[in-house]
Design an enzyme around this catalytic site. Structure first.
Site, mmCIF file in Angstrom:
data_model
loop_
_atom_site.group_PDB
_atom_site.id
_atom_site.type_symbol
_atom_site.label_atom_id
_atom_site.label_comp_id
_atom_site.label_asym_id
_atom_site.label_seq_id
_atom_site.Cartn_x
_atom_site.Cartn_y
_atom_site.Cartn_z
ATOM 1 N N GLY A 45 17.675 29.980 24.843
ATOM 2 C CA GLY A 45 18.112 28.841 25.649
ATOM 3 C C GLY A 45 18.724 27.695 24.878
ATOM 4 N N ASP A 101 15.724 23.994 24.758
ATOM 5 C CA ASP A 101 16.602 23.556 25.850
ATOM 6 C C ASP A 101 15.880 22.638 26.820
ATOM 7 O OD1 ASP A 101 14.939 25.607 26.763
ATOM 8 O OD2 ASP A 101 16.528 26.791 27.685
ATOM 9 N N ASP A 104 9.408 22.214 30.346
ATOM 10 C CA ASP A 104 9.002 22.358 31.747
ATOM 11 C C ASP A 104 7.473 22.296 31.788
ATOM 12 O OD1 ASP A 104 9.005 22.867 34.450
ATOM 13 O OD2 ASP A 104 9.397 25.001 34.266
ATOM 14 N N PHE A 153 15.577 24.063 39.470
ATOM 15 C CA PHE A 153 15.915 25.098 38.506
ATOM 16 C C PHE A 153 17.386 24.974 38.136
ATOM 17 C CE2 PHE A 153 16.780 29.221 36.699
ATOM 18 C CZ PHE A 153 15.665 29.391 35.915
ATOM 19 N N ASP A 160 19.508 29.812 31.358
ATOM 20 C CA ASP A 160 19.864 31.004 32.122
ATOM 21 C C ASP A 160 19.040 31.170 33.374
ATOM 22 O OD1 ASP A 160 17.411 31.695 30.612
ATOM 23 O OD2 ASP A 160 17.711 33.646 31.547
ATOM 24 N N ARG A 166 24.517 31.226 30.889
ATOM 25 C CA ARG A 166 24.329 30.412 29.686
ATOM 26 C C ARG A 166 25.640 29.778 29.216
ATOM 27 N NH1 ARG A 166 19.109 31.574 27.792
ATOM 28 N NH2 ARG A 166 18.465 33.733 27.975
#
Ligand code: IMP
Ligand code: MG
Length: 181
Positions: A45, A101, A104, A153, A160, A166
């Site tokens: 990511g 990246d 979360d 999301f 991705d 990506r």
């Protein structure tokens, strides 16, 4: 592919401005580090963010890598992070900067931070491009954050869904009907 994105959250220009600022911030932070730093991106990511960020960092650096996975296939629910591989220069007594990246739930970063700590670096710091609010527990610390975003999301700029998207140059919200939740 562009049609699969419902809305653009961060444009190419917004990302590039912010990455440049982050580069200045991080370069200032490490300006006195003599031996240079070891950057450890979490693949896949972070590859696009990494490529842009390191070119804004005029400091001595070595680059390793860690490969982790938290989702398998077409789910968007974290299923417990796994560290799949690591390829690192010596990190003992060196400054390490982990690059990911997005923060979360924090499972991925906790795993990588703990794993890197076993190599006894001088210090571990972490940079993420994106952070979703309030989901990561307080023990997962990040030192540099590009953007705080809402809890949607997102794909693009390295991120991705099912290994796709990506290469989008911006960060967008995927049309919800495209993923199986
Ligand atoms: P965490 O372990 O829950 O913090 O999740 C971190 C990893 O999950 C990231 O490195 C991403 O690969 C992936 N991830 C989390 N949220 C998103 C998202 O909105 N879009 C794409 N990937 C995401
Ligand atoms: Mg991913």
């Amino acid at each position: 592919m562009q049609g699969d994105v419902e809305s653009i959250l961060l444009t190419e220009a917004q990302i590039s401005r912010r990455v440049e600022e982050l580069g200045r911030e991080i370069a200032r932070f490490y300006q006195d580090s003599q031996d240079g730093i070891v950057i450890v991106p979490i693949l896949s990511g972070s590859i696009v963010f990494l490529a842009d960020l390191i070119r804004k960092l005029p400091i001595r650096m070595r680059i390793g890598m860690a490969i982790a996975s938290s989702y398998v296939g077409t789910t968007i629910r974290p299923e417990g992070a796994r560290l799949l591989a690591r390829l690192l220069p010596r990190i003992k007594d060196r400054e390490v900067l982990i690059v990911d990246d997005i923060l979360d739930t924090g499972g991925t970063l906790r795993l990588v931070q703990q794993n890197i700590a076993e190599g006894e670096p001088r210090r571990i710091c972490t940079a993420v491009l994106l952070r979703k609010p309030g989901k990561a527990p307080p023990d997962v610390a990040v030192d540099f954050v590009g953007f705080d975003i809402e809890d949607r999301f997102v794909v693009g700029y390295g991120l991705d869904y099912n290994d796709l998207y990506r290469n989008l140059p911006y960060i967008g919200v995927l049309r919800p009907e495209l993923y199986e939740d």
